[in-house]
Design a protein around this motif. Sequence first.
Motif, PDB file in Angstrom:
ATOM      1  N   MET A 127       1.193   4.741  14.490  1.00  0.00           N
ATOM      2  CA  MET A 127       0.082   5.705  13.705  1.00  0.00           C
ATOM      3  C   MET A 127      -1.531   4.959  13.314  1.00  0.00           C
ATOM      4  O   MET A 127      -2.134   5.704  13.211  1.00  0.00           O
ATOM      5  N   ILE A 128      -1.040   3.518  12.916  1.00  0.00           N
ATOM      6  CA  ILE A 128      -1.779   2.363  12.825  1.00  0.00           C
ATOM      7  C   ILE A 128      -2.570   2.095  14.354  1.00  0.00           C
ATOM      8  O   ILE A 128      -3.994   2.485  14.151  1.00  0.00           O
ATOM      9  N   ILE A 146     -10.574   6.237  15.154  1.00  0.00           N
ATOM     10  CA  ILE A 146     -11.572   6.593  15.297  1.00  0.00           C
ATOM     11  C   ILE A 146     -12.882   5.348  16.155  1.00  0.00           C
ATOM     12  O   ILE A 146     -14.216   5.873  15.588  1.00  0.00           O
ATOM     13  N   HIS A 147     -12.337   5.212  17.225  1.00  0.00           N
ATOM     14  CA  HIS A 147     -13.484   5.016  18.748  1.00  0.00           C
ATOM     15  C   HIS A 147     -14.145   6.210  18.569  1.00  0.00           C
ATOM     16  O   HIS A 147     -14.717   5.761  18.693  1.00  0.00           O
ATOM     17  N   GLU A 165     -14.113   8.062   8.198  1.00  0.00           N
ATOM     18  CA  GLU A 165     -13.625   7.509   6.605  1.00  0.00           C
ATOM     19  C   GLU A 165     -12.126   7.679   7.024  1.00  0.00           C
ATOM     20  O   GLU A 165     -11.021   7.093   5.403  1.00  0.00           O
ATOM     21  N   GLY A 166     -11.954   9.160   6.237  1.00  0.00           N
ATOM     22  CA  GLY A 166     -10.933   9.817   6.668  1.00  0.00           C
ATOM     23  C   GLY A 166      -9.105   9.111   7.198  1.00  0.00           C
ATOM     24  O   GLY A 166      -8.487   8.121   6.625  1.00  0.00           O
ATOM     25  N   GLN A 167      -9.165   8.522   8.375  1.00  0.00           N
ATOM     26  CA  GLN A 167      -8.531   7.507   9.024  1.00  0.00           C
ATOM     27  C   GLN A 167      -8.796   5.875   8.798  1.00  0.00           C
ATOM     28  O   GLN A 167      -6.957   5.771   8.645  1.00  0.00           O
ATOM     29  N   GLN A 168      -9.492   5.630   8.558  1.00  0.00           N
ATOM     30  CA  GLN A 168      -9.808   4.137   7.634  1.00  0.00           C
ATOM     31  C   GLN A 168      -8.746   4.153   6.294  1.00  0.00           C
ATOM     32  O   GLN A 168      -7.857   3.212   6.529  1.00  0.00           O
ATOM     33  N   LEU A 217      -3.133   2.581   3.792  1.00  0.00           N
ATOM     34  CA  LEU A 217      -2.659   2.699   3.029  1.00  0.00           C
ATOM     35  C   LEU A 217      -1.225   2.275   3.784  1.00  0.00           C
ATOM     36  O   LEU A 217      -0.404   1.678   3.382  1.00  0.00           O
ATOM     37  N   ILE A 218      -1.736   2.699   4.700  1.00  0.00           N
ATOM     38  CA  ILE A 218      -0.520   2.275   5.618  1.00  0.00           C
ATOM     39  C   ILE A 218       0.312   0.897   5.945  1.00  0.00           C
ATOM     40  O   ILE A 218       1.602   0.593   6.107  1.00  0.00           O
ATOM     41  N   GLU A 219      -0.926   0.281   6.241  1.00  0.00           N
ATOM     42  CA  GLU A 219      -0.845  -1.702   6.185  1.00  0.00           C
ATOM     43  C   GLU A 219       0.285  -1.572   4.690  1.00  0.00           C
ATOM     44  O   GLU A 219       0.732  -2.670   4.877  1.00  0.00           O
ATOM     45  N   GLY A 220      -0.206  -0.825   3.486  1.00  0.00           N
ATOM     46  CA  GLY A 220       0.568  -1.668   2.405  1.00  0.00           C
ATOM     47  C   GLY A 220       2.313  -0.593   2.250  1.00  0.00           C
ATOM     48  O   GLY A 220       2.116  -1.941   2.173  1.00  0.00           O
ATOM     49  N   MET A 221       1.785  -0.159   2.795  1.00  0.00           N
ATOM     50  CA  MET A 221       3.352   0.750   3.698  1.00  0.00           C
ATOM     51  C   MET A 221       4.500  -0.198   3.826  1.00  0.00           C
ATOM     52  O   MET A 221       5.622  -0.463   3.540  1.00  0.00           O
ATOM     53  N   LEU A 222       3.868  -0.567   5.595  1.00  0.00           N
ATOM     54  CA  LEU A 222       4.219  -2.035   6.516  1.00  0.00           C
ATOM     55  C   LEU A 222       4.668  -2.891   5.729  1.00  0.00           C
ATOM     56  O   LEU A 222       5.674  -3.411   5.668  1.00  0.00           O
TER      57      LEU A 222
END
Length: 208
Positions: free
Chosen positions: A154-155, A162-163, A186-189, A194-199
């Motif tokens: 998902m990242i 985003i691109h 903005e929402g996906q960034q 958040l996802i990086e923290g979950m990882l």
Amino acid sequence: MRQAQAGWIAGAAAAVLVAVGALTYAVAEDGGSSATPSAGSADAGFARDMAVHHQQAVEMSYIVRDRTDDEEVRRLAYDIAQTQANQRGMLLGWLDLWRLPKVSADPPMTWMGMGDMPSEGEGSLMPGMATDAEMARLGKLGGRKAEVYYLQLMIDHHKGGIHMAEGCVDRCAVGVEKDLAQGMVEGQQSEIDLIEGMLRERGATPRS
């Protein structure tokens, strides 16, 4: 499990109906160009390509929902599925209002000058999209492995999205579509952060 799945699908369908129901008003109040976009415009190209991009994110979210009992991951997957199904409905609804085809003979990303870019593999039609093999692998994993793989995919998916959305912000002419694209950026960034923290909580890192 089937009842839960039906609830997810019904929720996504309801979100699409709400989005489509607001389309006529939104376009009528558009602050950008008043001209109907052409089939080869950035507005039409973005709407077509991002609808496909979003559909895969919804599919990935449904898959992981059935592969883990982790409430944090399931809640994230639910939010992504709802948001992207809603936005997909808006994009396809605009194409209907503009009386433009939902598919094109041109390669994906042609509207961004990237129609000749090499594919990362079967099923990966645009930047960030998972290949068929990656989707199949996600469907076979379970528990923590499924959670980590979904978060990593998902990242990548969000970075590609985003691109594309930034491309629409630069190239699209319809005001409400440009606004939607900026909201996606903005929402996906925010979700990537958040996802990086979950990882990290799961002892893992993004793939790239």
